[in-house]
Motif scaffolding. Structure first.
Motif, short mmCIF file in Angstrom:
data_model
loop_
_atom_site.label_atom_id
_atom_site.label_comp_id
_atom_site.label_asym_id
_atom_site.label_seq_id
_atom_site.Cartn_x
_atom_site.Cartn_y
_atom_site.Cartn_z
N ASP A 178 0.77 -1.34 0.12
CA ASP A 178 0.38 0.21 0.01
C ASP A 178 1.14 1.58 0.09
OD1 ASP A 178 -1.85 2.03 0.07
OD2 ASP A 178 -2.89 1.04 1.96
N ARG A 179 1.44 1.71 -1.52
CA ARG A 179 2.15 2.59 -1.48
C ARG A 179 1.53 4.16 -0.88
NH1 ARG A 179 6.35 4.93 -0.68
NH2 ARG A 179 8.45 5.12 -2.07
N ASN A 180 1.26 4.40 -0.31
CA ASN A 180 0.76 5.96 0.13
C ASN A 180 1.18 6.77 0.49
OD1 ASN A 180 1.05 5.81 3.16
ND2 ASN A 180 -1.09 4.91 3.09
N ARG A 181 2.67 6.32 1.03
CA ARG A 181 3.54 7.44 0.30
C ARG A 181 3.72 8.46 2.33
NH1 ARG A 181 7.71 8.43 -3.34
NH2 ARG A 181 6.97 6.70 -5.34
N LEU A 182 2.69 7.55 3.40
CA LEU A 182 2.46 8.13 4.38
C LEU A 182 2.32 7.40 5.54
CD1 LEU A 182 0.16 11.47 3.70
CD2 LEU A 182 2.45 11.95 3.94
N GLN A 183 3.29 8.05 6.47
CA GLN A 183 3.15 7.42 7.77
C GLN A 183 2.76 8.28 8.64
OE1 GLN A 183 7.70 6.53 6.85
NE2 GLN A 183 7.11 6.19 9.38
N GLU A 250 -7.21 13.26 1.91
CA GLU A 250 -6.54 12.93 0.69
C GLU A 250 -4.94 13.32 1.58
OE1 GLU A 250 -7.74 13.04 -2.81
OE2 GLU A 250 -9.64 11.08 -2.24
N ASN A 251 -3.80 12.84 1.18
CA ASN A 251 -2.73 12.76 1.83
C ASN A 251 -2.43 13.74 2.74
OD1 ASN A 251 -1.31 11.94 -0.83
ND2 ASN A 251 -2.76 12.92 -2.33
N ILE A 252 -2.99 13.65 4.08
CA ILE A 252 -2.65 14.66 5.07
C ILE A 252 -1.99 13.27 6.44
CG2 ILE A 252 -3.56 16.10 7.18
CD1 ILE A 252 -3.57 16.82 3.82
N ALA A 253 -1.31 13.29 6.32
CA ALA A 253 -0.65 12.38 7.28
C ALA A 253 -1.22 12.63 8.74
CB ALA A 253 1.29 13.06 7.47
N SER A 254 -1.79 13.77 9.23
CA SER A 254 -2.59 13.68 10.17
C SER A 254 -3.91 12.86 10.51
CB SER A 254 -2.39 14.82 10.85
OG SER A 254 -3.97 15.65 9.99
N TRP A 255 -3.85 12.23 9.09
CA TRP A 255 -5.38 11.49 8.97
C TRP A 255 -4.46 10.02 9.25
CZ3 TRP A 255 -10.24 12.21 9.76
CH2 TRP A 255 -10.86 13.31 9.78
N HIS A 256 -3.10 9.52 9.72
CA HIS A 256 -3.07 8.51 10.31
C HIS A 256 -4.24 7.71 12.09
CE1 HIS A 256 0.10 4.71 10.15
NE2 HIS A 256 -0.28 5.06 11.60
N HIS A 257 -4.18 8.47 12.37
CA HIS A 257 -5.31 8.02 12.51
C HIS A 257 -6.23 8.93 14.03
CE1 HIS A 257 -1.89 9.59 15.73
NE2 HIS A 257 -1.33 9.59 15.43
N GLY A 258 -6.58 10.15 12.31
CA GLY A 258 -7.27 10.96 13.14
C GLY A 258 -8.36 10.95 13.21
N VAL A 259 -9.00 11.17 13.84
CA VAL A 259 -10.91 10.94 14.72
C VAL A 259 -11.41 11.87 14.37
CG1 VAL A 259 -12.42 10.69 16.15
CG2 VAL A 259 -10.35 9.23 16.31
N PRO A 260 -12.57 12.00 13.40
CA PRO A 260 -13.40 13.15 13.41
C PRO A 260 -14.18 13.18 13.47
CG PRO A 260 -14.37 11.18 12.24
CD PRO A 260 -13.45 10.57 12.83
N ASN A 261 -14.90 14.94 13.75
CA ASN A 261 -15.45 15.08 14.36
C ASN A 261 -17.19 14.85 13.74
OD1 ASN A 261 -16.33 17.19 12.47
ND2 ASN A 261 -14.67 18.68 13.52
#
Length: 273
Positions: A178-183, A250-261
């Motif tokens: 899964d080559r999304n280039r973000l961790q 999309e393409n935002i690293a903080s959503w690796h483990h982000g929780v939506p409001n």
């Protein structure tokens, strides 16, 4: 069923998986939605277009094996297993709750369809290697698929497994990256560069294909190729987008483990139609 019909079914399942997984994270206040969404099209393609399995017989000897090495992306895995018929949908409502079978990391002792416990990074590929070797030694017909995150490839255990797989010419082993280039926190290339990733796997004795990891037709073609005559393991580098399908993810690293409001949850479901 025609190839076009299969591809349409996969797209419909993937959309349902995204909507359901995002609500699971919203309700639990925990999860890894960015990586879920980059992987969902791959998982949907495997379960609804490629793999041989029977959810009523999860230990069927001739089943194809799927290892979710990026075990933190349970929203993608659990919705896939549910859609494939391994357990009822109401189980998804218990995601990460006390005493739930749907832990933050998958546990084969709790859920049918989970081949091995994963979560600590770098474990899934070595386990898949062992399963593929077992099949080779017994002349079994099953294929072994393993999905890993690109950041996870910074773990050395993966490369030990890759070297062994190439040496043993495990033609029925398929690794999907899964080559999304973000961790977590930043890009993979800022952390410990992986490119040229394709050349690295070729040097270890693998066949390599690069595809758009959200193009169902391309995934079907790459994953459905008969493995019987293959003399090398196959690495599919699936170029993906973290948070695919939701504009603010999309393409935002903080959503690796982000929780939506609540507002973000509503917006995402409006986009995922």
């Amino acid at each position: 069923m025609s190839t076009n019909d299969i591809a349409q079914t996969i797209r419909e399942k993937a959309l349902w998986m995204r909507r359901r997984a995002f609500t699971m994270v919203f309700d639990a206040r925990l999860g890894h939605p960015g990586g879920d969404f980059s992987a969902i099209d791959i998982i949907a393609t495997l379960y609804f277009g490629v793999m041989r399995y029977d959810p009523k017989k999860p230990e069927m000897a001739e089943r194809d094996r799927f290892i979710m090495s990026k075990g933190h992306a349970t929203g993608a895995l659990y919705t896939g297993l549910c859609a494939a018929g391994y357990f009822p949908e109401d189980w998804l409502n218990t995601y990460m709750q006390p005493q739930s079978k749907l832990n933050g990391h998958p546990n084969r002792n709790y859920l049918p369809g989970v081949e091995t416990n994963t979560g600590p990074l770098g474990h899934g590929v070595p386990v898949a290697l062992g399963i593929a070797i077992a099949g080779q030694l017994t002349n079994a017909d099953y294929r072994t698929f393993v999905l890993t995150g690109d950041g996870e490839l910074q773990e050395g255990s993966n490369w030990e497994a890759a070297m062994t797989a190439g040496n043993r010419k495990l033609g029925k082993l398929t690794l999907i990256v899964d080559r999304n280039r973000l961790q977590q926190g930043m890009g993979t290339e800022e952390t410990n560069g992986l490119d040229p990733l394709d050349d690295k796997f070729r040097a270890f004795g693998w066949d390599v294909e690069m595809v758009d990891g959200h193009d169902v037709d391309a995934l079907l073609t790459a994953l459905s190729e008969p493995a019987g005559g293959r003399t090398k393991p196959l690495c599919i580098i699936a170029n993906t987008i973290k948070g695919k399908g939701v504009s603010f993810m999309e393409n935002i690293a903080s959503w690796h483990h982000g929780v939506p409001n609540a507002e973000q949850h509503t917006t995402a479901l409006e986009e995922l139609i």
